[in-house]
Design an enzyme around this catalytic site. Structure first.
Site, short mmCIF file in Angstrom:
data_model
loop_
_atom_site.label_atom_id
_atom_site.label_comp_id
_atom_site.label_asym_id
_atom_site.label_seq_id
_atom_site.Cartn_x
_atom_site.Cartn_y
_atom_site.Cartn_z
N GLU A 72 0.79 3.88 1.87
CA GLU A 72 1.23 4.25 3.21
C GLU A 72 2.43 3.41 3.64
OE1 GLU A 72 -3.39 4.08 3.39
OE2 GLU A 72 -1.77 3.15 2.24
N HIS B 136 0.84 -1.20 0.00
CA HIS B 136 0.00 0.00 0.00
C HIS B 136 0.87 1.24 0.00
CE1 HIS B 136 -3.83 -2.13 1.66
NE2 HIS B 136 -3.36 -2.69 0.55
N CYS C 292 -6.28 1.23 5.38
CA CYS C 292 -6.81 -0.04 5.86
C CYS C 292 -6.27 -0.29 7.26
CB CYS C 292 -6.39 -1.17 4.93
SG CYS C 292 -4.62 -1.60 5.03
N CYS D 92 -2.41 -0.81 7.48
CA CYS D 92 -1.68 0.47 7.39
C CYS D 92 -1.91 1.31 8.63
CB CYS D 92 -2.10 1.22 6.13
SG CYS D 92 -1.49 0.45 4.61
#
Length: 162
Positions: free
Chosen positions: A90, A88, A116, A119
Site C-alpha cells: 500500500e 508495504h 496494517c 498503512c
C-alpha cells in the site's frame, strides 16, 4: 453461443474480481520472504498505481542479505513493523502515485492483505474511500481507524461475474 458453449461475455468478471486478479499478479513481484502482498489503487475503473512489498529501490533484498531480519529476531507477524527493510504494498502504491504526479481522490484500494495500522493512516490521508482485500490481518486498531474515517472495507470472498 453458436457452438453450444456459453458466450464469453456471459462470464465476464465483476470489476472487483478483475482488479483483485490484477492485485494478485502485482504481488508476484514481491521480494518479501514472509508474505507476498500486492496493491492496486483504482479510480473510475482505471488503475492509478500499483505496489508490492519489498526493500526500497536500489537496496538489497532480504534474500540477498541472508534471510529475513525479523525471522532471525523471532518477531511475530504484525508486531514491530519498524524492524523490517521492506515497504508495504500500500505504501509503495501511494509513493508511485506521488512520484508520477497522480492525484489520489476518492479511490479504491485493492489489496491481497488487510492493511496494517500504519498503512491505514496513510490510506485515510490519501483519500482512499473503499478497500477490497483478500487475506485477513489481525490489526484491530487499523479496523477501528478505517471505520472512524468512513472507509468502506470489504473482504473479497471469491470470483463474481457480471
Amino acid at each position: 453461443m453458436a457452438d453450444g458453449q456459453p458466450d464469453r461475455l456471459d462470464r465476464r468478471p465483476s470489476w472487483d474480481a478483475y482488479f483483485m486478479a490484477i492485485c494478485r499478479v502485482v504481488a508476484t513481484r514481491s521480494t518479501c520472504l514472509r508474505r507476498h502482498v500486492g496493491a492496486v489503487l483504482v479510480s473510475d475503473r482505471r488503475i492509478l498505481a500499483t505496489g508490492y512489498n519489498g526493500a526500497p529501490k536500489g537496496m538489497a533484498h532480504c534474500a540477498e542479505l541472508g534471510g529475513c531480519y525479523r525471522e532471525r529476531m523471532g518477531i511475530p507477524s504484525g508486531e514491530r513493523q519498524e524492524l523490517c527493510r521492506g515497504l508495504h504494498a500500500e505504501q509503495n502504491a501511494i509513493i508511485q502515485a506521488a512520484i508520477h504526479g497522480v492525484k489520489l481522490e476518492n479511490v479504491t484500494l485493492y489489496c491481497t492483505t488487510f492493511p496494517c495500522v500504519t498503512c491505514a493512516k496513510m490510506l485515510i490521508n490519501a483519500d482512499v474511500r473503499r478497500i477490497v482485500y483478500e487475506e485477513d490481518y489481525p490489526d484491530e486498531l487499523s479496523r477501528q481507524m478505517l471505520g472512524e474515517a468512513g472507509v468502506e472495507v470489504v473482504q473479497w470472498q471469491g470470483e463474481e461475474e457480471e
